[in-house]
Design a protein around this motif. Sequence first.
Motif, PDB file in Angstrom:
ATOM      1  N   GLY A 189     -90.425  41.151 -65.465  1.00  0.00           N
ATOM      2  CA  GLY A 189     -89.868  42.341 -64.840  1.00  0.00           C
ATOM      3  C   GLY A 189     -90.865  43.200 -64.089  1.00  0.00           C
ATOM      4  N   ASP A 190     -91.986  43.567 -64.737  1.00  0.00           N
ATOM      5  CA  ASP A 190     -92.949  44.461 -64.096  1.00  0.00           C
ATOM      6  C   ASP A 190     -94.177  43.707 -63.593  1.00  0.00           C
ATOM      7  N   ARG A 191     -94.084  42.394 -63.495  1.00  0.00           N
ATOM      8  CA  ARG A 191     -95.177  41.569 -62.958  1.00  0.00           C
ATOM      9  C   ARG A 191     -94.712  40.947 -61.648  1.00  0.00           C
ATOM     10  N   LEU A 192     -94.926  41.688 -60.556  1.00  0.00           N
ATOM     11  CA  LEU A 192     -94.367  41.306 -59.263  1.00  0.00           C
ATOM     12  C   LEU A 192     -94.857  39.941 -58.817  1.00  0.00           C
ATOM     13  N   LEU A 193     -96.161  39.672 -58.931  1.00  0.00           N
ATOM     14  CA  LEU A 193     -96.697  38.394 -58.467  1.00  0.00           C
ATOM     15  C   LEU A 193     -96.118  37.243 -59.271  1.00  0.00           C
ATOM     16  N   ALA A 194     -96.083  37.381 -60.591  1.00  0.00           N
ATOM     17  CA  ALA A 194     -95.535  36.320 -61.433  1.00  0.00           C
ATOM     18  C   ALA A 194     -94.064  36.084 -61.125  1.00  0.00           C
ATOM     19  N   ARG A 195     -93.337  37.158 -60.866  1.00  0.00           N
ATOM     20  CA  ARG A 195     -91.911  37.027 -60.558  1.00  0.00           C
ATOM     21  C   ARG A 195     -91.725  36.315 -59.215  1.00  0.00           C
ATOM     22  N   ARG A 196     -92.536  36.653 -58.236  1.00  0.00           N
ATOM     23  CA  ARG A 196     -92.426  36.000 -56.931  1.00  0.00           C
ATOM     24  C   ARG A 196     -92.767  34.516 -57.014  1.00  0.00           C
ATOM     25  N   ILE A 197     -93.788  34.187 -57.792  1.00  0.00           N
ATOM     26  CA  ILE A 197     -94.159  32.771 -57.948  1.00  0.00           C
ATOM     27  C   ILE A 197     -93.022  32.008 -58.624  1.00  0.00           C
ATOM     28  N   THR A 198     -92.424  32.617 -59.647  1.00  0.00           N
ATOM     29  CA  THR A 198     -91.306  31.973 -60.344  1.00  0.00           C
ATOM     30  C   THR A 198     -90.132  31.743 -59.403  1.00  0.00           C
ATOM     31  N   ILE A 199     -89.788  32.781 -58.633  1.00  0.00           N
ATOM     32  CA  ILE A 199     -88.675  32.651 -57.686  1.00  0.00           C
ATOM     33  C   ILE A 199     -88.989  31.600 -56.640  1.00  0.00           C
ATOM     34  N   PHE A 200     -90.234  31.560 -56.170  1.00  0.00           N
ATOM     35  CA  PHE A 200     -90.613  30.585 -55.150  1.00  0.00           C
ATOM     36  C   PHE A 200     -90.474  29.163 -55.681  1.00  0.00           C
ATOM     37  N   ILE A 201     -90.941  28.910 -56.910  1.00  0.00           N
ATOM     38  CA  ILE A 201     -90.865  27.564 -57.482  1.00  0.00           C
ATOM     39  C   ILE A 201     -89.406  27.150 -57.683  1.00  0.00           C
ATOM     40  N   LEU A 202     -88.605  28.047 -58.256  1.00  0.00           N
ATOM     41  CA  LEU A 202     -87.199  27.725 -58.492  1.00  0.00           C
ATOM     42  C   LEU A 202     -86.445  27.539 -57.178  1.00  0.00           C
ATOM     43  N   SER A 203     -86.745  28.382 -56.190  1.00  0.00           N
ATOM     44  CA  SER A 203     -86.085  28.254 -54.892  1.00  0.00           C
ATOM     45  C   SER A 203     -86.504  26.981 -54.182  1.00  0.00           C
ATOM     46  N   ALA A 204     -87.766  26.575 -54.368  1.00  0.00           N
ATOM     47  CA  ALA A 204     -88.220  25.312 -53.777  1.00  0.00           C
ATOM     48  C   ALA A 204     -87.400  24.149 -54.336  1.00  0.00           C
ATOM     49  N   GLY A 205     -87.086  24.204 -55.642  1.00  0.00           N
ATOM     50  CA  GLY A 205     -86.213  23.189 -56.224  1.00  0.00           C
ATOM     51  C   GLY A 205     -84.837  23.223 -55.598  1.00  0.00           C
ATOM     52  N   GLY A 206     -84.305  24.441 -55.374  1.00  0.00           N
ATOM     53  CA  GLY A 206     -83.011  24.571 -54.722  1.00  0.00           C
ATOM     54  C   GLY A 206     -83.023  24.043 -53.304  1.00  0.00           C
ATOM     55  N   VAL A 207     -84.121  24.295 -52.566  1.00  0.00           N
ATOM     56  CA  VAL A 207     -84.243  23.789 -51.187  1.00  0.00           C
ATOM     57  C   VAL A 207     -84.264  22.269 -51.177  1.00  0.00           C
ATOM     58  N   LEU A 208     -85.075  21.660 -52.050  1.00  0.00           N
ATOM     59  CA  LEU A 208     -85.157  20.201 -52.096  1.00  0.00           C
ATOM     60  C   LEU A 208     -83.807  19.594 -52.473  1.00  0.00           C
ATOM     61  N   LEU A 209     -83.126  20.214 -53.441  1.00  0.00           N
ATOM     62  CA  LEU A 209     -81.814  19.728 -53.870  1.00  0.00           C
ATOM     63  C   LEU A 209     -80.811  19.768 -52.724  1.00  0.00           C
ATOM     64  N   THR A 210     -80.770  20.885 -51.993  1.00  0.00           N
ATOM     65  CA  THR A 210     -79.795  21.012 -50.907  1.00  0.00           C
ATOM     66  C   THR A 210     -80.160  20.139 -49.710  1.00  0.00           C
TER      67      THR A 210
END
Length: 498
Positions: free
Chosen positions: A461-482
């Motif tokens: 929640g209050d760790r912006l960099l960690a949250r962005r990295i997590t979203i980027f990795i998960l979204s990369a999976g979504g991009v590859l899947l689509t």
Amino acid sequence: MKLRYLHLTHRWLGIGLGLFILLWFLSGLVMLFVAYPQLTSAERLSHLDDLALQQVKLDVAQAWALTGKQGEPERVRLAMREHRPAYYFLQNGLWLSVWADASPNEHIQVKSVQDKPIKDKSNETAKAEATRIAEQFQGNAKAMAVTLINHDQWSISSSLNEHRPLYRVALDDAEASELYVASHTGEVVLDTKGTERAWSWLGSVIHWIYFTPLRMEREIWRQIVLWLAFAGVVLTSLGLWLGIQRIRFNRRYSHDRVTPYRGWARWHHIVGLNAGVFCMTWLLSGWLSLTPFGWFSDRSLSAEESARWAGAKLTVQDMKLPLVSSTANRSLTGIKEIEWLRFAGHSYLLTRNEQQESLIDPQSGVPVTSFSAAVLQAQASKLGAYGAVASAHWLSNGDLYFNQDAQITPKVLRIAFADALNTTYYVDARTTKILASQDSNSRVYRWLFNGLHRMDIPPLGDRLLARRITIFILSAGGVLLTVAGIVLGWRRVRRKWS
């Protein structure tokens, strides 16, 4: 047979929605770094001159009378514009402005004291005034073009309805800035920059399907986005179910494979099993953000709650300015704007600059110290039929349901009631403003949207960099899947055509 129908539904939903979902993932990544254009309060205030109270000659009641309006204004502000103090009045969803530096003893026509709104002047005069205001706001820049508009791609927000129509002024600075000047008051209410606009086309506009003609029809836009997102939830749920059905860890397929597929289909299957849950919950949370069927939403303060918190209606006769004395001068040094408010039946001046807000006593001009927990609890108990206060705690770093910036709001009191909805208020002890409120409904919404869509969950929640990295990795999976799904869908359609 049933599995075949599920496969066909998944396939054709994917063919129809694959590109939409891919663009949602990619545009969401852009939005991590570039937000939709807006003029923040701090940005707006930083461009204003310090308030010169010694120039003010009209009191609030006199200035309000010059507008010719009946009743009372809902909000009143005082700030500098073009090096002159001006009152701003909000009534019935529209801001009005009156110069504050004309003497009340001068027997002059009202129209010379109260400048006409820019829009009521001749076209050339209005454009010249909007140009002057924009150039002064921006500094070292010259206007290249001025256009009167109601809406465009960047001024769709309903928060600007109080200022329309707007003058859009394009400037020749290095950032290709465009400023939007309110036609009723002459205030700059929005700024955009060239890079901001370009990235927003790839981010917010695509992500929200925020195209002006569609967004102007709000309910049509909402229904389109709502049901596209719902179809995406069905697509990903089916894909996840079918993927689980086809995976084998014990009785493996030939060549010791856990999946029967090859090539792009294999990628689609394996990535779907790993990223499918995220894709489904991400689309589900996006769908729920549009409150389908009136389900879960944020809680906002009602007009009745606001009135009870104030304790009494604030009238223009109650709105006083401190005498320009040495005490008042010290208190009001560096102030950019004043707004009148009432709390617990007493009137105060809410002063602002780009760093903070604070309260001042209108009679003495002396700053008001923070209110005690007892005073705030006593007034909160009048907000509704919630019974007694269950708990009240000071916050220094917010909690799971309230993000607190300790530099802006260092003293926030969380007041919780033991009613059926567990209603809670978050109050700024320095300004008496209710910053947020929550109940059981809005708390569920917080987890379903902020948690699942923005990954605003402990410990991210209050760790912006960690949250962005997590979203980027998960979204990369979504991009590859689509992408894999789009390739498979294109091949299927091409075979059908041929």
